[in-house]
Design a protein around this motif. Structure first.
Motif, PDB file in Angstrom:
ATOM      1  N   ASP A 152      64.763  32.135  32.119  1.00 57.73           N
ATOM      2  CA  ASP A 152      65.394  33.344  31.590  1.00 57.73           C
ATOM      3  C   ASP A 152      65.550  33.270  30.078  1.00 57.73           C
ATOM      4  OD1 ASP A 152      65.552  34.500  34.068  1.00 57.73           O
ATOM      5  OD2 ASP A 152      67.607  33.810  34.456  1.00 57.73           O
ATOM      6  N   GLN A 153      65.933  32.092  29.592  1.00 53.46           N
ATOM      7  CA  GLN A 153      66.083  31.919  28.149  1.00 53.46           C
ATOM      8  C   GLN A 153      64.733  32.033  27.445  1.00 53.46           C
ATOM      9  OE1 GLN A 153      68.021  28.086  28.101  1.00 53.46           O
ATOM     10  NE2 GLN A 153      70.048  28.993  27.791  1.00 53.46           N
ATOM     11  N   ILE A 154      63.698  31.453  28.055  1.00 47.56           N
ATOM     12  CA  ILE A 154      62.363  31.531  27.472  1.00 47.56           C
ATOM     13  C   ILE A 154      61.906  32.983  27.390  1.00 47.56           C
ATOM     14  CG2 ILE A 154      59.927  30.948  27.838  1.00 47.56           C
ATOM     15  CD1 ILE A 154      60.876  28.311  29.074  1.00 47.56           C
ATOM     16  N   ARG A 155      62.101  33.731  28.486  1.00 47.07           N
ATOM     17  CA  ARG A 155      61.687  35.136  28.505  1.00 47.07           C
ATOM     18  C   ARG A 155      62.398  35.924  27.418  1.00 47.07           C
ATOM     19  NH1 ARG A 155      63.308  39.998  30.634  1.00 47.07           N
ATOM     20  NH2 ARG A 155      61.592  41.404  31.274  1.00 47.07           N
ATOM     21  N   THR A 156      63.707  35.695  27.287  1.00 43.90           N
ATOM     22  CA  THR A 156      64.475  36.385  26.250  1.00 43.90           C
ATOM     23  C   THR A 156      63.950  36.047  24.861  1.00 43.90           C
ATOM     24  OG1 THR A 156      66.456  36.379  27.644  1.00 43.90           O
ATOM     25  CG2 THR A 156      66.782  36.704  25.277  1.00 43.90           C
ATOM     26  N   SER A 157      63.595  34.787  24.653  1.00 45.22           N
ATOM     27  CA  SER A 157      63.100  34.351  23.345  1.00 45.22           C
ATOM     28  C   SER A 157      61.735  34.942  23.030  1.00 45.22           C
ATOM     29  CB  SER A 157      63.040  32.816  23.291  1.00 45.22           C
ATOM     30  OG  SER A 157      64.318  32.248  23.444  1.00 45.22           O
ATOM     31  N   VAL A 158      60.866  35.021  24.026  1.00 42.49           N
ATOM     32  CA  VAL A 158      59.532  35.599  23.825  1.00 42.49           C
ATOM     33  C   VAL A 158      59.650  37.068  23.430  1.00 42.49           C
ATOM     34  CG1 VAL A 158      57.367  36.261  24.951  1.00 42.49           C
ATOM     35  CG2 VAL A 158      58.335  33.988  25.343  1.00 42.49           C
ATOM     36  N   ILE A 159      60.480  37.804  24.166  1.00 45.47           N
ATOM     37  CA  ILE A 159      60.666  39.228  23.873  1.00 45.47           C
ATOM     38  C   ILE A 159      61.252  39.419  22.476  1.00 45.47           C
ATOM     39  CG2 ILE A 159      61.933  41.299  24.536  1.00 45.47           C
ATOM     40  CD1 ILE A 159      61.690  40.359  27.450  1.00 45.47           C
ATOM     41  N   ALA A 160      62.207  38.569  22.111  1.00 46.93           N
ATOM     42  CA  ALA A 160      62.832  38.670  20.790  1.00 46.93           C
ATOM     43  C   ALA A 160      61.826  38.361  19.677  1.00 46.93           C
ATOM     44  CB  ALA A 160      64.023  37.724  20.702  1.00 46.93           C
ATOM     45  N   ALA A 161      60.942  37.414  19.937  1.00 43.72           N
ATOM     46  CA  ALA A 161      59.952  37.029  18.925  1.00 43.72           C
ATOM     47  C   ALA A 161      58.968  38.158  18.638  1.00 43.72           C
ATOM     48  CB  ALA A 161      59.199  35.785  19.378  1.00 43.72           C
ATOM     49  N   LEU A 162      58.739  39.006  19.638  1.00 47.61           N
ATOM     50  CA  LEU A 162      57.777  40.091  19.486  1.00 47.61           C
ATOM     51  C   LEU A 162      58.422  41.436  19.166  1.00 47.61           C
ATOM     52  CD1 LEU A 162      55.517  39.242  22.556  1.00 47.61           C
ATOM     53  CD2 LEU A 162      54.979  38.830  20.157  1.00 47.61           C
ATOM     54  N   ALA A 163      59.726  41.512  19.301  1.00 46.05           N
ATOM     55  CA  ALA A 163      60.405  42.805  19.247  1.00 46.05           C
ATOM     56  C   ALA A 163      60.175  43.562  17.944  1.00 46.05           C
ATOM     57  CB  ALA A 163      61.901  42.608  19.486  1.00 46.05           C
ATOM     58  N   HIS A 164      60.205  42.879  16.806  1.00 43.47           N
ATOM     59  CA  HIS A 164      60.125  43.558  15.515  1.00 43.47           C
ATOM     60  C   HIS A 164      58.790  43.345  14.808  1.00 43.47           C
ATOM     61  CE1 HIS A 164      64.353  44.515  15.941  1.00 43.47           C
ATOM     62  NE2 HIS A 164      64.631  43.233  16.143  1.00 43.47           N
ATOM     63  N   ALA A 165      57.838  42.753  15.488  1.00 43.16           N
ATOM     64  CA  ALA A 165      56.525  42.535  14.877  1.00 43.16           C
ATOM     65  C   ALA A 165      55.751  43.853  14.833  1.00 43.16           C
ATOM     66  CB  ALA A 165      55.736  41.491  15.664  1.00 43.16           C
ATOM     67  N   PRO A 166      55.150  44.213  13.700  1.00 39.26           N
ATOM     68  CA  PRO A 166      54.412  45.477  13.627  1.00 39.26           C
ATOM     69  C   PRO A 166      53.189  45.505  14.528  1.00 39.26           C
ATOM     70  CG  PRO A 166      54.057  44.153  11.651  1.00 39.26           C
ATOM     71  CD  PRO A 166      55.144  43.480  12.432  1.00 39.26           C
ATOM     72  N   TRP A 167      52.713  44.326  14.944  1.00 43.13           N
ATOM     73  CA  TRP A 167      51.520  44.243  15.794  1.00 43.13           C
ATOM     74  C   TRP A 167      51.894  43.992  17.258  1.00 43.13           C
ATOM     75  CZ3 TRP A 167      52.797  39.561  17.452  1.00 43.13           C
ATOM     76  CH2 TRP A 167      53.376  38.669  16.545  1.00 43.13           C
ATOM     77  N   ARG A 168      53.161  44.164  17.618  1.00 40.51           N
ATOM     78  CA  ARG A 168      53.604  43.829  18.967  1.00 40.51           C
ATOM     79  C   ARG A 168      52.845  44.648  20.020  1.00 40.51           C
ATOM     80  NH1 ARG A 168      57.351  46.879  16.483  1.00 40.51           N
ATOM     81  NH2 ARG A 168      58.063  48.814  17.478  1.00 40.51           N
ATOM     82  N   PRO A 169      52.660  44.093  21.204  1.00 43.74           N
ATOM     83  CA  PRO A 169      51.981  44.820  22.280  1.00 43.74           C
ATOM     84  C   PRO A 169      52.798  46.021  22.741  1.00 43.74           C
ATOM     85  CG  PRO A 169      52.028  42.450  22.720  1.00 43.74           C
ATOM     86  CD  PRO A 169      52.968  42.699  21.587  1.00 43.74           C
ATOM     87  N   ALA A 170      52.103  47.019  23.251  1.00 39.23           N
ATOM     88  CA  ALA A 170      52.766  48.192  23.811  1.00 39.23           C
ATOM     89  C   ALA A 170      52.949  47.985  25.309  1.00 39.23           C
ATOM     90  CB  ALA A 170      51.935  49.443  23.551  1.00 39.23           C
ATOM     91  N   ALA A 171      54.002  48.571  25.861  1.00 34.70           N
ATOM     92  CA  ALA A 171      54.307  48.454  27.297  1.00 34.70           C
ATOM     93  C   ALA A 171      54.297  46.988  27.724  1.00 34.70           C
ATOM     94  CB  ALA A 171      53.308  49.261  28.117  1.00 34.70           C
ATOM     95  N   LEU A 172      54.948  46.143  26.921  1.00 32.43           N
ATOM     96  CA  LEU A 172      54.931  44.699  27.177  1.00 32.43           C
ATOM     97  C   LEU A 172      55.783  44.333  28.387  1.00 32.43           C
ATOM     98  CD1 LEU A 172      54.182  41.808  26.255  1.00 32.43           C
ATOM     99  CD2 LEU A 172      56.238  41.853  24.831  1.00 32.43           C
ATOM    100  N   ASN A 173      55.202  43.492  29.224  1.00 33.81           N
ATOM    101  CA  ASN A 173      55.933  42.957  30.367  1.00 33.81           C
ATOM    102  C   ASN A 173      55.790  41.451  30.327  1.00 33.81           C
ATOM    103  OD1 ASN A 173      56.124  41.898  33.257  1.00 33.81           O
ATOM    104  ND2 ASN A 173      56.893  43.977  33.494  1.00 33.81           N
ATOM    105  N   VAL A 174      56.929  40.752  30.291  1.00 32.69           N
ATOM    106  CA  VAL A 174      56.938  39.291  30.199  1.00 32.69           C
ATOM    107  C   VAL A 174      57.644  38.708  31.419  1.00 32.69           C
ATOM    108  CG1 VAL A 174      57.691  37.291  28.864  1.00 32.69           C
ATOM    109  CG2 VAL A 174      56.967  39.372  27.683  1.00 32.69           C
ATOM    110  N   SER A 175      56.987  37.765  32.068  1.00 31.36           N
ATOM    111  CA  SER A 175      57.617  37.038  33.163  1.00 31.36           C
ATOM    112  C   SER A 175      57.386  35.549  32.939  1.00 31.36           C
ATOM    113  CB  SER A 175      57.035  37.474  34.515  1.00 31.36           C
ATOM    114  OG  SER A 175      55.639  37.231  34.569  1.00 31.36           O
ATOM    115  N   VAL A 176      58.326  34.735  33.371  1.00 33.41           N
ATOM    116  CA  VAL A 176      58.257  33.288  33.149  1.00 33.41           C
ATOM    117  C   VAL A 176      58.568  32.575  34.448  1.00 33.41           C
ATOM    118  CG1 VAL A 176      59.086  31.347  31.784  1.00 33.41           C
ATOM    119  CG2 VAL A 176      59.050  33.642  30.776  1.00 33.41           C
TER     120      VAL A 176
END
Length: 252
Positions: A152-176
């Motif tokens: 759960d912590q890893i998933r939260t960190s991955v999403i946070a790392a991509l949240a403000h990136a201008p090149w972030r994926p659209a409709a992102l789904n992350v599972s760990v």
């Protein structure tokens, strides 16, 4: 930086300097005088243009005139010199031991050099080279390094790392699951794709990234004109307003 610095005396022979570099597997040597004061630096690049291997610079009359007598004389001394002081680069650029790494990188890039003597109160205390950056990067990533954080912590960190990136994926789904990150979504370019994977791989505790991102063009071709193929428009019956206009007849 490397603290156990191997130096060479300015009056040592070129052959001794070469033997020292080869035996210690190093590509550069700080040059010191008899008092131990830094006076220059010697690198493997100083041996590329040498008369012994037939690679000395050969200039014609006009090129020699363009280069100038001072430069021609300097090249001759470096290509034929027998003492370290004759071929070294004098007055090398140095850095203080508390300088930020970012400034070291900027100096390396702007001056096109690969190593700097490190000073403390005008005394040589180390050498920093490009290899030291490789070592610093590798140490925290040694195999067997325990990972921290649950899925759960890893998933939260991955999403946070991509949240403000201008090149972030659209409709992102992350599972760990057990440290293995699965990423699904749409990405706009190859470089953005690479950056997203790298961002996830750098999260502490991530063992592997399963890449399920799909590259798309934006906007999709079928949406350029509202979607669907072009169709023929039904011809509507003409009205009185559609009748052609005729010139008025001349009065007789």
């Amino acid at each position: 930086m490397s603290r156990n610095v191997i130096t060479i005396d300015a009056d040592a022979s070129v052959i001794d300097a070469i033997k020292t570099m080869l035996s210690h597997h190093i590509s550069g040597l700080p040059v010191v005088d008899r008092d131990g004061t830094l006076v220059g630096i010697l690198s493997d690049g100083d041996f590329i243009r040498r008369v012994e291997v037939g690679t000395e610079k050969r200039r014609g009359r006009w090129l020699a005139m363009l280069a100038g007598t001072n430069q021609v004389a300097l090249d001759f001394a470096r290509q034929h010199g027998r003492k370290v002081r004759q071929i070294m680069s004098p007055k090398p650029i140095t850095v203080e031991e508390d300088i930020p790494l970012e400034q070291v990188v900027q100096l390396m890039e702007s001056h096109g050099v690969t190593r700097f003597p490190v000073m403390r109160d005008k005394k040589l205390v180390g050498m920093v080279t490009r290899t030291d950056f490789m070592t610093a990067i590798a140490n925290p990533r040694l195999e067997g390094l325990p990972s921290s954080g649950d899925d759960d912590q890893i998933r939260t960190s991955v999403i946070a790392a991509l949240a403000h990136a201008p090149w972030r994926p659209a409709a992102l789904n992350v599972s760990v699951h057990d440290g293995i990150v699965s990423m699904r979504g749409s990405i706009r370019s190859d470089n953005a794709h690479k950056a997203a994977i790298v961002a996830a791989e750098n999260i502490d505790g991530v063992k592997r990234v399963e890449d399920q991102l799909v590259k798309i063009t934006y906007p999709p071709p079928e949406e350029d004109y509202g979607g669907g193929d072009f169709v023929s428009l039904e011809v509507e019956p003409s009205t009185e307003d559609d009748q052609p206009l005729y010139a008025c007849e001349r009065p007789r």
